[in-house]
Write an enzyme that holds these catalytic residues in place. Sequence first.
Site: not given
Length: 169
Positions: A114, A132
């Site tokens: 991330d 995401d």
Amino acid sequence: MNNRVLGGLCAIAAFGLDQGTKALALNTPALEHGVEVLPFLNLVRVLNDGVSFGMLGGIVPWWGLVVLATAIMAGLLIWLWRAPDRLTAAALGLVIGGALGNVIDRLRYQAVPDFLDFHFGTYHWPSFNLADVAIFCGAALLFWDGFRATKDKPGHQEQDQREGNITGR
């Protein structure tokens, strides 16, 4: 362009953008300590071994998340194959492409990289990536599509005519 091709193109785009940006994030040493881009956005490098917002991290093994995500993607592919309209196909493609990106990462790193860190003052939203974003956007489109009246959906009148449901209105 038919629905399946559209869904496939959306999946490829989501997967490609996700993997490309993750490669940049993983290969940029400055992101280890974070880089401020805007007053509310930092780029950071984080490996998430959980699911959304790090939930279940360290509880469910990485391979269990791969198995679960693969089963879900199989169901989504069947849904895409039968997608009734372009919106559904595009939305499913975004979800599939994002999920595939995260599955590939779990196979490679046993975690998901991330790098997007949005914040307001000292409050930080959990970091996330473009997979995401694709999954969220696809799910939001499916959610919105579910609230549209059936009569407003493309192809509904043609389906009614084939099924003999026209009431003379």
